[in-house]
Design an enzyme around this catalytic site. Structure first.
Site, PDB file in Angstrom:
ATOM      1  N   GLU A 165       0.805  -1.222   0.000  1.00  0.00           N
ATOM      2  CA  GLU A 165       0.000   0.000   0.000  1.00  0.00           C
ATOM      3  C   GLU A 165       0.837   1.270   0.000  1.00  0.00           C
ATOM      4  O   GLU A 165       0.748   2.082   0.935  1.00  0.00           O
ATOM      5  CB  GLU A 165      -0.940   0.019   1.214  1.00  0.00           C
ATOM      6  CG  GLU A 165      -1.869  -1.171   1.278  1.00  0.00           C
ATOM      7  CD  GLU A 165      -2.924  -1.038   2.380  1.00  0.00           C
ATOM      8  OE1 GLU A 165      -2.823  -0.124   3.196  1.00  0.00           O
ATOM      9  OE2 GLU A 165      -3.845  -1.853   2.395  1.00  0.00           O
ATOM     10  N   GLU A 364      -4.977  -8.784   1.083  1.00  0.00           N
ATOM     11  CA  GLU A 364      -5.565  -8.450   2.394  1.00  0.00           C
ATOM     12  C   GLU A 364      -7.050  -8.190   2.198  1.00  0.00           C
ATOM     13  O   GLU A 364      -7.456  -7.548   1.234  1.00  0.00           O
ATOM     14  CB  GLU A 364      -4.982  -7.164   3.017  1.00  0.00           C
ATOM     15  CG  GLU A 364      -3.617  -7.286   3.600  1.00  0.00           C
ATOM     16  CD  GLU A 364      -3.118  -5.974   4.216  1.00  0.00           C
ATOM     17  OE1 GLU A 364      -3.938  -5.159   4.699  1.00  0.00           O
ATOM     18  OE2 GLU A 364      -1.886  -5.766   4.188  1.00  0.00           O
TER      19      GLU A 364
END
Ligand code: BG6
Length: 462
Positions: A165, A364
């Site tokens: 991220e 995720e």
């Protein structure tokens, strides 16, 4: 039966800084440092010092992960642990031994290791000395660290990711003040986004030059699919720019080897375009990813901004769109995130149709819930039926996407064992396995038992 593809990854993800604890770690990362100077910024003043004690407890932890049916695990190698001299890129032998033990233990019990190289955890000295990711010097130092990781562990680790991220670094540190150093600086944010992309491409170049047998490299992006509030041209335009900035700015260089021209035009027009060069453009072109990891938690709903984008004031990307709070949306109130499982189907189709159907996995997905002790039964097991429902709904939409031809090869939950979370510390729990942070006793939740069955059957009876 809802069956998933053969050899599907059933697993979960964590990160070094959120699970290991600071034990024997030579350098502080930006979070370690932030906690040192301002513990009150963290929920209940709990910092990353002990985390979930993975450093000491990794054997037991990995065994528990096996017991919930996982066949793969992503964690990260901490730059601030592995490297001894940050300038010369020499290694700390204790850290090398630790990661060797962890990797060997995983392979021994049949957990495929996926190793990530950066999960927001920049060594703070590199921020203090060079301005962190604002600087191309730091890009070079990161590439040196990555190369060390490939040399040391590339004989056994076959799946690598360059970042987790990266957009969160841009937003948290440079735009919206939720991660140290809490700056608000749109121009710097643009350069940081570019430099993170560059660091990934340069690490991939090193990886490819080493020609590691059967090994693949990817990156992990938080894809927040954009949904416009309405069909109106103004809302559609807001959504187009939000999608460019939030998703395409990382997806396109990673997969196609160049930035979206519409984004470059917009940043040029606004006078904030990043510094680049022909040499760097060539590096992007030649070094794209083998696979993509997608972290998905919630959608991004936007509408046309209330204030005109050409209003006077410092440049910020969100001058082009406002958040849209859709009436009637489902929300996980503990975290404040909308629950919208259907987005996993939309992501699957988007990757299939617009990104060359590159191999990808859900790296995720999950739901953080507070005070889970209230669901503990007489045997000490947390009965988290809401989590089972959450995962099932997401897997159902993912399955539809796979049936429609999307090339998805796995599903990782955030997270195997309740772990430390940035500013929220241990407020919201995400794991298949609970952790009593006072005793470090870890207990499988009901969702962990359910997941084991799903993994064993490679799906479930629909
Ligand atoms: C992802 C991160 O954004 O979401 C994790 O990769 C993080 O590091 C997870 O912990 C859950 O978010 P949070 O903020 O509730 O911990």
């Amino acid at each position: 039966m809802k069956k998933f593809p053969e050899n599907f990854w059933w697993g979960a993800a964590t990160s070094g800084p959120q699970s290991e604890g600071r034990f024997h770690k030579k350098h502080a990362n930006v979070f370690d440092y932030h906690y040192e100077i301002d513990p009150s910024a963290f929920y209940d003043q709990v910092g990353p010092d002990t985390a979930s004690n993975f450093y000491n407890d990794y054997k037991n932890d990995l065994q528990l992960m096996k017991e919930v049916g996982m066949n793969s695990l992503r964690t990260s190698i901490q730059w601030s642990r592995l490297i001894d001299d940050l300038e010369k890129n020499t290694v700390d032998q204790n850290a090398v031994d630790f990661y060797n033990h962890v990797i060997d233990a995983m392979l021994e019990i049949g957990l495929t290791p996926v190793m990530n190289l950066h999960h927001f955890d920049l060594p703070v000295e590199l921020y203090q000395k060079y301005g962190g990711w604002e600087s191309k010097k730091v890009v070079e130092l990161y590439v040196g660290f990555a190369e060390k990781c490939f040399e040391l562990f590339g004989d056994r680790v076959k799946y690598w990711t360059t970042h987790n991220e990266p957009m969160v670094v841009v937003e948290g540190q440079y735009l919206f003040q939720f991660h140290y150093p809490n700056l608000v600086d749109g121009k710097k944010a643009v350069q940081v986004a570019y430099n993170l992309n560059l660091a990934s491409a340069k690490a991939i170049a090193k990886f490819k030059a080493m020609d590691l047998k059967d090994a693949q490299i990817g990156t992990v992006l938080n894809l927040t699919p954009t949904y416009a509030a309405s069909e109106s041209p103004e809302d559609q335009e807001a959504a187009r720019i939000a999608e460019l900035w939030n998703n395409k700015m990382f997806l396109e260089p990673a997969i196609f080897g160049h930035f979206p021209s519409e984004l470059e035009e917009l940043l040029t027009r606004d006078g904030v375009l990043w510094e680049t060069s022909d040499e760097e453009k060539a590096i992007f072109k030649q070094n794209t990813i083998d696979f993509l990891g997608v972290n998905y938690y919630h959608p991004n709903r936007v509408k046309a901004p209330d204030v005109a984008p050409d209003s006077v004031g410092a440049w910020m990307p969100d001058r082009y769109y406002d958040a849209y709070d859709m009436p009637g949306r489902r929300v996980n109130l503990d975290r404040g995130w909308e629950i919208y499982p259907q987005a996993l189907y939309d992501i699957a189709i988007n990757i299939k149709e617009n990104y060359g159907n590159i191999p990808w996995y859900v790296s995720e997905n999950g739901m953080g819930v507070s005070n889970e002790e209230r669901f503990m039964n007489a045997d000490g097991m947390i009965e988290d039926d809401y989590r089972i429902e959450f995962v099932k709904e997401h897997l159902t939409w993912l399955h539809k996407g796979i049936e429609a031809g999307s090339n998805c090869f796995g599903y990782h939950m955030w997270t195997p064992i309740d772990c430390w979370s940035w500013l929220n510390a241990y407020k919201n729990r995400y794991g298949f396995i609970s952790n009593n942070i006072h005793t470090q006793i870890k207990t499988i939740k009901k969702s962990g038992r359910w997941f084991k069955q799903v993994a064993e059957q490679n799906g479930w009876e629909a």
